[in-house]
Scaffold this motif. Structure first.
Motif, short mmCIF file in Angstrom:
data_model
loop_
_atom_site.label_atom_id
_atom_site.label_comp_id
_atom_site.label_asym_id
_atom_site.label_seq_id
_atom_site.Cartn_x
_atom_site.Cartn_y
_atom_site.Cartn_z
N LEU A 65 -3.17 4.29 -2.50
CA LEU A 65 -4.34 4.71 -1.72
C LEU A 65 -4.69 6.18 -1.92
CD1 LEU A 65 -3.89 2.86 1.70
CD2 LEU A 65 -5.16 2.14 -0.34
N PHE B 220 0.85 -1.18 0.00
CA PHE B 220 0.00 0.00 0.00
C PHE B 220 0.89 1.24 0.00
CE2 PHE B 220 -1.99 -3.54 2.17
CZ PHE B 220 -3.18 -3.66 1.48
N LEU C 211 -0.91 -1.11 -4.43
CA LEU C 211 -2.17 -0.35 -4.41
C LEU C 211 -1.92 1.07 -3.92
CD1 LEU C 211 -4.57 -3.06 -2.90
CD2 LEU C 211 -3.85 -2.73 -5.28
N GLN D 203 -12.20 2.69 -0.80
CA GLN D 203 -12.19 3.73 -1.84
C GLN D 203 -11.35 3.27 -3.03
OE1 GLN D 203 -10.52 6.98 0.52
NE2 GLN D 203 -12.52 7.92 0.81
N TYR E 21 -0.50 -9.20 3.69
CA TYR E 21 -1.94 -9.27 3.45
C TYR E 21 -2.18 -9.31 1.95
CZ TYR E 21 -1.16 -6.80 7.83
OH TYR E 21 -0.67 -6.41 9.04
N LEU E 22 -3.16 -10.11 1.57
CA LEU E 22 -3.67 -10.08 0.20
C LEU E 22 -5.12 -9.62 0.27
CD1 LEU E 22 -3.42 -10.84 -2.84
CD2 LEU E 22 -4.18 -13.15 -2.20
N VAL E 23 -5.44 -8.56 -0.45
CA VAL E 23 -6.83 -8.11 -0.52
C VAL E 23 -7.59 -9.07 -1.44
CG1 VAL E 23 -8.37 -6.26 -1.30
CG2 VAL E 23 -6.24 -5.69 -0.10
N VAL E 24 -8.65 -9.68 -0.91
CA VAL E 24 -9.44 -10.63 -1.71
C VAL E 24 -10.86 -10.13 -1.83
CG1 VAL E 24 -8.00 -12.65 -1.27
CG2 VAL E 24 -9.86 -12.09 0.33
N ARG E 25 -11.51 -10.48 -2.95
CA ARG E 25 -12.86 -10.02 -3.24
C ARG E 25 -13.80 -11.20 -3.41
NH1 ARG E 25 -12.16 -4.73 -6.40
NH2 ARG E 25 -14.11 -5.30 -7.41
N VAL F 196 -8.93 1.51 1.64
CA VAL F 196 -8.86 0.41 0.68
C VAL F 196 -10.21 0.27 -0.04
CG1 VAL F 196 -8.46 -2.07 0.37
CG2 VAL F 196 -7.05 -0.77 1.99
N GLN G 61 -10.57 0.17 -3.92
CA GLN G 61 -11.14 -1.00 -4.59
C GLN G 61 -12.48 -0.67 -5.28
OE1 GLN G 61 -10.06 -4.65 -4.35
NE2 GLN G 61 -8.15 -3.52 -4.12
N VAL H 99 -17.09 -13.58 -0.06
CA VAL H 99 -15.78 -13.15 -0.57
C VAL H 99 -14.82 -14.35 -0.60
CG1 VAL H 99 -13.69 -11.86 0.12
CG2 VAL H 99 -15.89 -10.67 -0.03
N ASN H 100 -14.21 -14.58 -1.77
CA ASN H 100 -13.11 -15.55 -1.92
C ASN H 100 -13.37 -16.90 -1.24
OD1 ASN H 100 -10.49 -15.96 -3.08
ND2 ASN H 100 -9.54 -15.68 -1.07
N MET I 107 -17.01 -4.94 -0.53
CA MET I 107 -17.03 -6.41 -0.45
C MET I 107 -15.63 -6.97 -0.69
SD MET I 107 -19.93 -7.39 0.54
CE MET I 107 -20.02 -9.13 0.09
N PHE I 108 -14.77 -6.77 0.29
CA PHE I 108 -13.41 -7.31 0.22
C PHE I 108 -12.97 -7.59 1.65
CE2 PHE I 108 -12.66 -2.88 1.22
CZ PHE I 108 -11.59 -2.93 2.10
N ASN I 109 -11.90 -8.32 1.77
CA ASN I 109 -11.27 -8.49 3.08
C ASN I 109 -9.80 -8.85 2.84
OD1 ASN I 109 -11.01 -8.52 5.84
ND2 ASN I 109 -11.98 -10.50 6.13
N TYR I 110 -9.08 -9.04 3.92
CA TYR I 110 -7.67 -9.37 3.85
C TYR I 110 -7.46 -10.85 4.15
CZ TYR I 110 -8.15 -4.52 5.29
OH TYR I 110 -8.58 -3.22 5.42
N THR J 36 -15.34 -0.93 -3.81
CA THR J 36 -16.37 -1.78 -3.23
C THR J 36 -16.01 -2.06 -1.77
OG1 THR J 36 -17.43 -3.97 -3.27
CG2 THR J 36 -15.16 -3.87 -4.03
#
Lengths: 220, 220
Positions: free
Chosen positions: A186, A156, A184, B207, A216-220, B205, B209, B148-149, B213-216, B211
């Motif tokens: 920000l 980030f 990413l 903003q 950390y990996l941001v996952v959707r 994050v 992304q 998510v994922n 609907m994400f997480n780490y 969305t």
């Protein structure tokens, strides 16, 4: 490329050695020109490795890494001379951590919540193009993203200068195995409040995981 | 199970409906017994859905969710009566966010860096077994981690009572599709400083992304 590094701790030395190994010239700057850690590092890293004062590093460099202790960062920049950073890309790796109350650390109160060390550094170096980056991972991972999950994890970054951020992305991809799509952005330097603010959390996850080699990996 | 929820916003309603759908009895508590949002929610959620005051929710419940606005949380607990929480498991989902300076938010200064709302809530409810959980993800994801994922992402919890943390892990796995191995216990309630502290970062994050609907996922 001629790269200056301010700070002779594990972060500065690790980044310096990685850049030497990629063919760059590196000057490791410290409070005095005879810093023992810097001299030892120079002796071990061949003819492209130099050392000197903070000012020497800033003057020498086309691009500068700040790998300073949070408590001493502003003082070090004043020693280096803010005019020596003019128009240069400055990668700010510092964290304003306060270990005086034990583990896990908090942030130094003056650089917490509504102000950050990144913002203060950009204010001190008003003509420099400061990019906050790498401060959210451990030193070994900074210089080789592939050491964790085949480089599938996120960095980030933030800063006020879009061209400087693109240059930093390129440098991290070329030298340190970061995948550009995983870096990413920000936003402007105000977001250093966020990327510094998650470092006490990072220390807590490190305690929970039992290792600093994670991200950390941001996952959707 | 009889579950009380303090707070009638999107988080309280989303958690309440999800628990109703899993067969629990839920009482949604608010400042007044005639809160319009709570009445509408009750009308839409069948005979297991009830509403009342904060005190009604605390008295009714075997287990309590706090889904309060950070600024009003302590006042709401005082209205509810701290003795009504005695020995109960309390899942604290609150965040002490301060939007008064625009986006992204900061933390309310009194609950930043060296003190947290989670610690304050545990102090206010001294006989309760408070677990900080779910506050690091968006409401829809709280109640269905599989959105998510394939549920491969992490929830960070903390609290002083190990048995209560295990009960919360079990409840989140049974009702909300969280994989127990993905729920990372950071330690005692002091770590609420960290899990609340990363929420302004989460907004940043979000903003980036585009969305919520994400997480780490912590990767090694």
């Amino acid at each position: 490329m001629k790269i200056g590094i301010l700070g002779t701790g594990a972060v500065g030395q690790t980044i310096g050695t990685a850049l030497i190994n990629k063919g760059h010239e590196v000057l490791l700057g410290s409070r005095t020109a005879t810093n023992q850690k810097a001299l030892a590092w120079t002796a071990q890293n061949g003819s492209n490795a130099k050392n000197g004062t903070f000012e020497d590093a800033a003057v020498f460099a086309e691009l500068i890494f700040l790998c300073l202790n949070g408590t001493g960062a502003v003082d070090a920049l004043q020693q280096a001379g803010s005019h020596n950073f003019s128009r240069k890309v400055v990668i700010d790796v510092t964290n304003p951590l306060d270990f005086s109350h034990g583990m896990p650390p908090s942030l130094l109160p003056e650089y917490s919540n509504s102000w950050s060390l990144g913002e203060e550094i950009q204010k001190q170096l008003e003509d420099a193009r400061v990019v906050k980056a790498l401060n959210t991972v451990t030193a070994k991972l900074m210089v080789n993203a592939a050491l964790v999950n085949d480089a599938n994890h996120n960095l980030f970054i933030c800063g006020n200068d879009i061209d400087a951020k693109n240059k930093v992305k390129h440098l991290l991809a070329e030298n340190f195995n970061w995948k550009p799509e995983n870096i990413l952005d920000l936003g402007d330097m105000k977001y250093a409040r966020m990327t510094e603010g998650i470092v006490p959390f990072w220390v807590s996850v490190m305690q929970q995981q039992g290792t600093a080699m994670f991200n950390y990996l941001v996952v959707r």
